[in-house]
Design an enzyme around this catalytic site. Structure first.
Site, PDB file in Angstrom:
ATOM      1  N   SER A 175       0.835  -1.216   0.000  1.00  0.00           N
ATOM      2  CA  SER A 175       0.000   0.000   0.000  1.00  0.00           C
ATOM      3  C   SER A 175       0.866   1.261   0.000  1.00  0.00           C
ATOM      4  CB  SER A 175      -0.963  -0.009   1.195  1.00  0.00           C
ATOM      5  OG  SER A 175      -0.286   0.198   2.407  1.00  0.00           O
ATOM      6  N   HIS A 225       9.501   2.652   9.071  1.00  0.00           N
ATOM      7  CA  HIS A 225       9.278   1.702  10.166  1.00  0.00           C
ATOM      8  C   HIS A 225       8.025   2.138  10.920  1.00  0.00           C
ATOM      9  CE1 HIS A 225      10.376  -1.376  13.036  1.00  0.00           C
ATOM     10  NE2 HIS A 225       9.985  -0.541  13.980  1.00  0.00           N
TER      11      HIS A 225
HETATM   12  C1  GAR Z   1       4.325  -0.752   6.720  1.00  0.00           C
HETATM   13  O1  GAR Z   1       3.534  -0.465   7.839  1.00  0.00           O
HETATM   14  C2  GAR Z   1       5.785  -0.526   7.044  1.00  0.00           C
HETATM   15  O2  GAR Z   1       5.995   0.495   7.980  1.00  0.00           O
HETATM   16  C3  GAR Z   1       6.163  -1.858   7.627  1.00  0.00           C
HETATM   17  O3  GAR Z   1       5.509  -2.792   6.803  1.00  0.00           O
HETATM   18  C4  GAR Z   1       4.258  -2.234   6.383  1.00  0.00           C
HETATM   19  C5  GAR Z   1       4.092  -2.491   4.895  1.00  0.00           C
HETATM   20  O4  GAR Z   1       2.790  -2.188   4.490  1.00  0.00           O
HETATM   21  N1  GAR Z   1       7.571  -2.037   7.603  1.00  0.00           N
HETATM   22  C6  GAR Z   1       8.226  -2.699   8.570  1.00  0.00           C
HETATM   23  O5  GAR Z   1       7.662  -3.219   9.511  1.00  0.00           O
HETATM   24  C7  GAR Z   1       9.744  -2.716   8.407  1.00  0.00           C
HETATM   25  N2  GAR Z   1      10.369  -3.172   9.604  1.00  0.00           N
HETATM   26  P1  GAR Z   1       2.438  -2.082   2.935  1.00  0.00           P
HETATM   27  O6  GAR Z   1       2.968  -3.359   2.266  1.00  0.00           O
HETATM   28  O7  GAR Z   1       0.963  -2.017   2.890  1.00  0.00           O
HETATM   29  O8  GAR Z   1       3.097  -0.852   2.401  1.00  0.00           O
END
Ligand code: GAR
Length: 190
Positions: free
Chosen positions: A13, A103
């Site tokens: 996303s 993060h």
């Molecule tokens: C996000 O919330 C990002 O901050 C987190 O993964 C999610 C990905 O969401 N990242 C971590 O936890 C890195 N340590 P998305 O695939 O919907 O963008």
């Protein structure tokens, strides 16, 4: 033109928000998405958004093949948008202060190996934190330890579940990440 490559492991996303933000820009182009997870939602999203998505395995990541490819694409910046593998030292050396991660917590709290996605929000609620937020930071060879670029926060209410915290954090990620990337890639003086 600045060329950006996005690395993602999950639903994508944030990657979508970044792609939308720079759509039609004559200064910033998202050239490719790199994905380490063959069942990640980002793969279909990328297809819908018309951005090439390269799915890679651990071997090509570790042996330098992926790095060579990314360099051959004339990449200026690597953006980690929900990417869960540690970035190897050769990447950090090849892209000094040019790899940026998001993060879902206020680092240095709730970072490090194994602290990603819902694990972070569960830990925040279990610790009884009164606030949480997001951190955008440069990437070095250690999980979540590079210098902080930007943070924003929100209150955590006693009644909030980890899902509630995740939702609040995602709103900030989608609002702030594309703008922060733009300010890094196109500093006002350039
Ligand atoms: C996000 O919330 C990002 O901050 C987190 O993964 C999610 C990905 O969401 N990242 C971590 O936890 C890195 N340590 P998305 O695939 O919907 O963008």
């Amino acid at each position: 033109m600045k060329n950006l490559v996005l690395f993602a492991s999950g639903s994508g996303s944030n990657a979508e928000k970044i792609i939308e933000h720079f759509k039609g820009s004559d200064q910033v182009r998202i050239t490719h998405i790199y994905c380490n997870n063959p069942s990640a939602g980002i793969i279909q999203r990328a297809e819908r958004l018309g951005v090439p998505c390269r799915v890679f395995d651990r071997e090509s990541y570790k042996n330098g093949t992926v790095l060579k490819e990314v360099q051959s694409l004339r990449t200026d910046w690597i953006i980690l948008a929900g990417f869960l593998w540690l970035i190897p030292a050769d990447f950090v050396k090849a892209f000094p202060q040019r790899i940026v991660n998001i993060h879902p917590a206020l680092l240095p709290k709730f970072g490090g190996k194994g602290m990603y996605g819902h694990f972070v929000h569960e830990a925040v609620v279990a610790a009884g934190e009164k606030e949480s937020g997001i951190t955008i930071h440069y990437v070095n060879e250690h999980y979540d330890e590079g210098a902080t670029i930007f943070q924003s926060s929100f209150p955590v209410l006693p009644s909030d579940t980890p899902e509630d915290v995740a939702k609040k954090g995602q709103v900030l990620e989608h609002r702030d990440f594309p703008k922060v990337i733009e300010s890094l890639v196109l500093p006002a003086s350039s």
